[in-house]
Design an enzyme around this catalytic site. Sequence first.
Site, PDB file in Angstrom:
ATOM      1  CB  ILE A  49     -26.338   6.097  -8.968  1.00 21.18           C
ATOM      2  CG1 ILE A  49     -24.923   5.608  -9.220  1.00 21.18           C
ATOM      3  CG2 ILE A  49     -26.800   5.792  -7.554  1.00 21.18           C
ATOM      4  CD1 ILE A  49     -24.663   4.181  -8.807  1.00 21.18           C
ATOM      5  CB  CYS A  50     -31.857   4.588  -8.530  1.00 18.05           C
ATOM      6  SG  CYS A  50     -33.465   5.147  -7.933  1.00 18.05           S
ATOM      7  CB  ILE A  51     -31.281  10.256  -7.001  1.00 17.95           C
ATOM      8  CG1 ILE A  51     -30.943  11.252  -5.896  1.00 17.95           C
ATOM      9  CG2 ILE A  51     -32.741  10.353  -7.402  1.00 17.95           C
ATOM     10  CD1 ILE A  51     -31.083  12.696  -6.314  1.00 17.95           C
TER      11      ILE A  51
END
Lengths: 122, 132, 98
Positions: free
Chosen positions: A77-79
Amino acid sequence: MKTLAVVVTTPPYSPLTVTALSYVETALTAGINVIGVFFYQDGAMHANENISIASDEYQAIAQWQRLQQQYQLPLHICITAAEKRGIACDSVDNEQINEAFTVSGLGELVELTTKAIRLVQF
Amino acid sequence: MISSDTTTESGLSQGNGLAIINSKAPFSSDFGKDALDVALLFGSFEQKVSLFFQGDGVYQLIANQDGTLVSIKDYLKTFSAFEFYDIEDIYVCQQSLVNRQLDETFHIENVNVLASVEFGLALNRHQHVLRF
Amino acid sequence: MSTLHLVRKSAFTTNDFAQCLSVLDQQDAIVLMDDGCYNLKHPLMDSLIKRANSTVSINVIANHAQARAVETLAAVNKIQMNDVVELTFNHQKVITWQ
């Protein structure tokens, strides 16, 4: 070696995510080495533990979880995308993030694209 | 039928890096900013990345815009940092400009305006493509 | 290098399909999926099919078209998801138009 990286930009409640899941599962079943799935933009919503989808509807998060368990498929997941969408990523033992997903950054996308011979975006 | 040659390929090292196609106007969605974030990150990791602007994406390059007038952080100003990140190859679809009655007044330098065929050929030189 | 183009949006709504067609090369393949299936009935599809000497492979995911009750065309191959995976590796890269 057929290596594939996938980017998902649609949320778990979108019908478009069903297509992404179908593609990834088909690739895994065919023996393709899917080295990782990167969830960007609205795709980051997949990490949200608070999402509750009606039980008679398609459960995208559960499906990704199943693939992660069955194939050790890395789900990143892209933070930044996640935080923008209200998913707190700050603590290590984070109850807001579904355990099948790893909180990562765009650097992970660089990793995936340098290692994969194909990149497919959904 | 072209057969795939998998024995020596390895991601971005085969072909000429990542191409990012920008297809959206700058101030009504996050797509432009999200694309820029990817481009700068790849640049900072010294990965080859080229930018393509097509359709409404060409609006991102037009000079004299000011997102702050609509309370939007003007991420377009960051385009001037492309050279610093070694992002040198910037391509614009000429037909998209013509359709929108835009002239070639851009807020950055070194923009290559290409007709459709050349635009496609430039795109074809890249290994991976993301489109925002 | 040939490209596989995944077309997921209706040309009746967005320009994505038109933009795809403008960069299409002779050895490329198109897969219509999701709402891209509606493009089977669009004038752009008609002119693509009628292009003289065209060697572009045009495909549609059968279930996606059938789900939408969209009739397929003789010139368009009806395929399954495993064909899309195979096409992914038969072409040198993939562009998604969405």
